[in-house]
Enzyme design. Structure first.
Site, PDB file in Angstrom:
ATOM      1  N   ASP A   1      33.876  59.919  33.677  1.00  0.00           N
ATOM      2  CA  ASP A   1      32.776  59.114  33.152  1.00  0.00           C
ATOM      3  C   ASP A   1      33.377  58.124  32.161  1.00  0.00           C
ATOM      4  O   ASP A   1      34.174  58.505  31.298  1.00  0.00           O
ATOM      5  CB  ASP A   1      31.765  60.031  32.444  1.00  0.00           C
TER       6      ASP A   1
ATOM      7  N   TRP B   1      38.492  46.238  44.558  1.00  0.00           N
ATOM      8  CA  TRP B   1      38.987  45.394  43.465  1.00  0.00           C
ATOM      9  C   TRP B   1      40.424  45.772  43.118  1.00  0.00           C
ATOM     10  O   TRP B   1      41.260  44.905  42.875  1.00  0.00           O
ATOM     11  CB  TRP B   1      38.069  45.490  42.249  1.00  0.00           C
TER      12      TRP B   1
ATOM     13  N   GLY C   1      37.378  50.992  45.861  1.00  0.00           N
ATOM     14  CA  GLY C   1      38.732  50.547  45.572  1.00  0.00           C
ATOM     15  C   GLY C   1      39.103  49.140  45.964  1.00  0.00           C
ATOM     16  O   GLY C   1      40.259  48.745  45.848  1.00  0.00           O
TER      17      GLY C   1
ATOM     18  N   ASP D   1      36.412  55.911  37.813  1.00  0.00           N
ATOM     19  CA  ASP D   1      35.095  55.983  38.449  1.00  0.00           C
ATOM     20  C   ASP D   1      34.670  57.440  38.538  1.00  0.00           C
ATOM     21  O   ASP D   1      35.521  58.337  38.532  1.00  0.00           O
ATOM     22  CB  ASP D   1      35.132  55.369  39.853  1.00  0.00           C
TER      23      ASP D   1
ATOM     24  N   ASP E   1      33.058  46.627  37.720  1.00  0.00           N
ATOM     25  CA  ASP E   1      32.047  46.484  38.769  1.00  0.00           C
ATOM     26  C   ASP E   1      31.086  47.669  38.688  1.00  0.00           C
ATOM     27  O   ASP E   1      30.459  48.046  39.666  1.00  0.00           O
ATOM     28  CB  ASP E   1      32.738  46.417  40.143  1.00  0.00           C
TER      29      ASP E   1
ATOM     30  N   LYS F   1      30.064  43.242  35.641  1.00  0.00           N
ATOM     31  CA  LYS F   1      28.825  43.040  36.396  1.00  0.00           C
ATOM     32  C   LYS F   1      27.635  43.476  35.548  1.00  0.00           C
ATOM     33  O   LYS F   1      27.663  44.515  34.904  1.00  0.00           O
ATOM     34  CB  LYS F   1      28.859  43.844  37.691  1.00  0.00           C
TER      35      LYS F   1
END
Length: 193
Positions: free
Chosen positions: A87, A52, A50, A70, A108, A148
């Site tokens: 998902d 970010w 958490g 997430d 991320d 990312k």
């Protein structure tokens, strides 16, 4: 290169009240590219634990809203953060995100690594591509995207796809990235109308 799990960024995050060291990657990206603005509504993919989301709420203030997604639970709570343990490839994600238009997508997300570099890179690329599809579908014109990626052969293709969605694209490797890591961040600014 020796892996140091409790490095300077880990200790700094704990001292400053963040749930993870990864916050400094987003801080570096935001300082360099000036993405986040007061009151922004942002999607945070791969949000756990958490940090970010913490930074978005801190930086964007009272009117800010975060949709955090997430597979793992968040380790932090704010009334400005709406968390969904899903998902990212689930059809429920589109249903949730379609309820409004967003100014930013932050990803991320990282795959569960196998130790096989080609496999891990391919899985990472699939997550980046999914985040880009969601950005293209749900971002407001002028919006931004950060994802990312474990660097590999898919990087040029993903960058070319991003160039069709955003006026400006960048590849960035924050200083807070662990030594020896192959991760980088793809950034898109100013989503086309």
């Amino acid at each position: 290169m020796r892996y140091e799990p409790k490095d300077i960024y880990f200790r700094r995050a704990k001292a400053e009240g963040y749930v993870a060291r990864s916050v400094y990657k987003l801080k570096e990206i935001d300082a360099r590219y000036r993405l986040l603005k007061p009151g922004d509504c942002v999607i945070d993919l791969g949000a756990a634990p958490g940090s970010w989301s913490q930074y978005v709420v801190e930086k964007c203030g009272k009117g800010a809203e975060v949709c955090a997604i997430d597979l793992q639970p968040l380790g932090w709570y704010s009334p400005q953060v709406h968390f969904y343990q899903l998902d990212v490839f689930s059809s429920e994600v589109e249903a949730i995100l379609s309820q409004k238009r967003w100014r930013g997508v932050l990803s991320d997300m990282a795959p569960l690594t196998t130790g096989s570099r080609p496999t891990d890179q391919a899985r990472s690329a699939a997550l980046v591509e999914r985040s880009l599809v969601l950005a293209e579908s749900f971002l407001l014109p002028g919006g931004f995207w950060v994802a990312k990626l474990l660097e590999g052969p898919e990087l040029p293709r993903l960058l070319n796809k991003a160039k069709k969605v955003f006026r400006e694209t960048f590849i960035f490797r924050p200083q807070s990235t662990r030594k020896g890591s192959t991760e980088c961040f793809l950034i898109g600014k100013d989503r086309y109308s």
